[in-house]
Design a protein around this motif. Structure first.
Motif, short mmCIF file in Angstrom:
data_model
loop_
_atom_site.label_atom_id
_atom_site.label_comp_id
_atom_site.label_asym_id
_atom_site.label_seq_id
_atom_site.Cartn_x
_atom_site.Cartn_y
_atom_site.Cartn_z
N MET A 159 0.85 -1.20 0.00
CA MET A 159 0.00 0.00 0.00
C MET A 159 0.88 1.24 0.00
N SER A 160 0.57 2.21 -0.87
CA SER A 160 1.36 3.43 -0.96
C SER A 160 1.12 4.32 0.24
N GLY A 161 2.06 5.25 0.46
CA GLY A 161 1.91 6.18 1.57
C GLY A 161 0.66 7.03 1.46
N LYS A 162 0.30 7.38 0.25
CA LYS A 162 -0.91 8.17 0.03
C LYS A 162 -2.15 7.41 0.48
N ARG A 163 -2.21 6.13 0.11
CA ARG A 163 -3.37 5.31 0.49
C ARG A 163 -3.41 5.07 1.99
N ILE A 164 -2.26 4.98 2.62
CA ILE A 164 -2.22 4.82 4.08
C ILE A 164 -2.87 6.02 4.75
N GLN A 165 -2.50 7.22 4.31
CA GLN A 165 -3.05 8.42 4.93
C GLN A 165 -4.55 8.54 4.69
N ILE A 166 -5.00 8.26 3.48
CA ILE A 166 -6.43 8.33 3.19
C ILE A 166 -7.19 7.26 3.98
N GLY A 167 -6.58 6.06 4.09
CA GLY A 167 -7.21 4.99 4.87
C GLY A 167 -7.35 5.36 6.34
N PHE A 170 3.87 11.64 7.81
CA PHE A 170 4.21 12.71 6.87
C PHE A 170 5.64 13.21 7.10
N LEU A 171 6.01 13.44 8.36
CA LEU A 171 7.33 13.99 8.66
C LEU A 171 8.45 13.03 8.29
N LEU A 172 8.21 11.74 8.48
CA LEU A 172 9.28 10.76 8.27
C LEU A 172 9.31 10.17 6.87
N VAL A 173 8.15 10.16 6.19
CA VAL A 173 8.08 9.47 4.90
C VAL A 173 7.60 10.38 3.78
N ARG A 174 6.38 10.89 3.89
CA ARG A 174 5.73 11.54 2.75
C ARG A 174 6.39 12.84 2.32
N MET A 219 -1.22 17.38 1.05
CA MET A 219 0.04 17.44 0.33
C MET A 219 0.34 16.16 -0.43
N SER A 220 -0.34 15.07 -0.04
CA SER A 220 -0.17 13.81 -0.76
C SER A 220 -1.13 13.70 -1.95
#
Length: 422
Positions: free
Chosen positions: A1-9, A46-50, A109-110
């Protein structure tokens, strides 16, 4: 799962938690702890990855700076409250809804295209649809034995569950209208169903501020859509939907009776004496607190008296609440993010014609209109919705992947081929 999908999830999970949790932070329970942990997890992610993969657009920077100012003024109001001797837990209960979901805005931002915005729009619509179904279900349970307008008013579902005051279902109106503007037919029918259930839910609660918020959402979305597509087809569609809504309310007996009940409540209750009993006394205390309070507010947690002598730490009007507790300067910076986000969304819609931008703009203004007459600005659901809408406004640009581009001078020289002899 992409970082974007993690945040939306994680945003979807937050929406479900907000739906089932108690609307206001009266105590710290499992749901409240989970909401705080998820919000913090999104911030860390967000701070560590995105942050390595996204960057802010010009409009996104405006929203980001306005959001930073918004968070700062509430932290400042908390410090003023502490200096006035307010207990820490009282400060936390008043501060938590205002800043808990601020990291959710970073999800914007993602988002780097219209499809990403549509994911957050679907989240708002889906959670709102579940809330609308719950309200309609409560209405069926509460009003099944009502014989007339009087019985309907006495058995209001707001007496059964404080979740009836949450604004989650209001998202079904602007985003449902956005779905009506795009194929296929199945999505249009879902959007129409969401609009119908939201209107039915507002009538079930008999809350006039919710009906006003629905009216504002329809007007703002309709005006933006008409500006973007000023055609006869658009005008005909708007008039047809308006006529359909009015006919539905007039034809369906339960909706018609609930509409008459709302009219009767308006005639007998007026403004619920909020102007004289709550708003004016709060403004009077603010005025009497001195020049510093006029500029920076009286501080979070400081009670304001009502005309009847009761003391409260909330006001059924977001404009007055922000003025009293953060002052004139705080109000300017506090409202800045709302105005910036609404303008960014409106301009982007007129430029890109994505109906979800128009819906998000209409939703922000609709929620503010609701908060002018109800203390929803102090509950979790209102602030989560606002954070997700700000995230749509903050939609960023994908940072170009770094590629090693070799200059002409750095390329190895090719051997010089001897010229053929004539």
């Amino acid at each position: 799962m992409s970082g974007k999908r993690i945040q939306i999830g994680l945003s979807v999970v937050l929406g479900i938690l907000v739906l089932i949790a108690f609307p206001a932070p009266t105590s710290v329970g499992v749901a409240e702890v989970l909401m705080a942990l998820i919000s913090f997890a999104i911030l860390l992610h967000f701070l560590l990855v995105r942050r390595h993969f996204v960057k802010l657009s010009g409009a996104g920077r405006l929203v980001a700076w306005a959001l930073l100012a918004h968070v700062t003024i509430w932290i400042g109001a908390s410090l003023i409250g502490i200096s006035n001797g307010i207990p820490i837990m009282t400060i936390v209960r008043n501060l938590l809804p205002q800043i808990l979901f601020a990291p959710i805005v970073l999800v914007g931002m993602s988002l780097d295209n219209q499809d990403d915005s549509r994911s957050l729009a679907s989240t708002l619509f889906g959670i709102g649809l579940m809330h609308a179904i719950y309200l309609v279900g409560l209405g069926v349970f509460a009003y099944s034995g009502a014989a007339g307008v009087g019985d309907l008013e006495l058995s209001r579902i707001t007496f059964l569950d404080p979740r009836t005051t949450m604004p989650l279902f209001l998202a079904c109106i602007p985003f449902g209208l956005a779905m009506l503007t795009r194929p296929p037919l199945r999505k249009r029918l879902v959007g129409l169903l969401g609009c119908f259930l939201a209107v039915a839910g507002a009538f079930a609660t008999q809350t006039r501020a919710q009906l006003l918020a629905i009216f504002v959402a329809v007007v703002i979305f309709g005006l933006l859509y008409l500006l973007a597509r000023p055609t006869k087809t658009t005008i005909t569609a708007i008039l047809s939907l308006t006529a359909l809504a009015m006919v539905t309310i007039a034809v369906v007996p339960t909706l018609r009776n609930l509409a008459l009940t709302v009219v009767e409540r308006q005639r007998t209750l007026g403004d619920n004496a909020r102007l004289e009993d709550e708003w004016l006394p709060a403004l009077h205390k603010w005025e009497q607190s001195g020049p510093a309070a006029l500029a920076f507010g009286i501080g979070l947690g400081v009670p304001t008296p009502t005309f009847s002598g009761e003391e409260k730490t909330y006001i059924h009007n977001q404009v007055i609440y922000m003025a009293v507790y953060t002052g004139l300067i705080g109000s300017i910076f506090g409202w800045l993010v709302y105005g910036v986000a609404a303008v960014v969304l409106a301009r982007r819609f007129l430029r890109e014609k994505d109906p979800n931008d128009a819906a998000a703009c209409a939703a922000i203004i609709s929620l503010v209109s609701y908060a002018l007459f109800f203390a929803v600005h102090k509950i979790f659901s209102f602030n989560l919705m606002i954070a997700l809408l700000f995230a749509i406004a903050m939609r960023g640009d994908r940072r170009p992947e770094s590629k090693t581009v070799r200059s002409v001078a750095s390329r190895p020289l090719e051997p010089i081929q001897p010229s053929p002899t004539p």
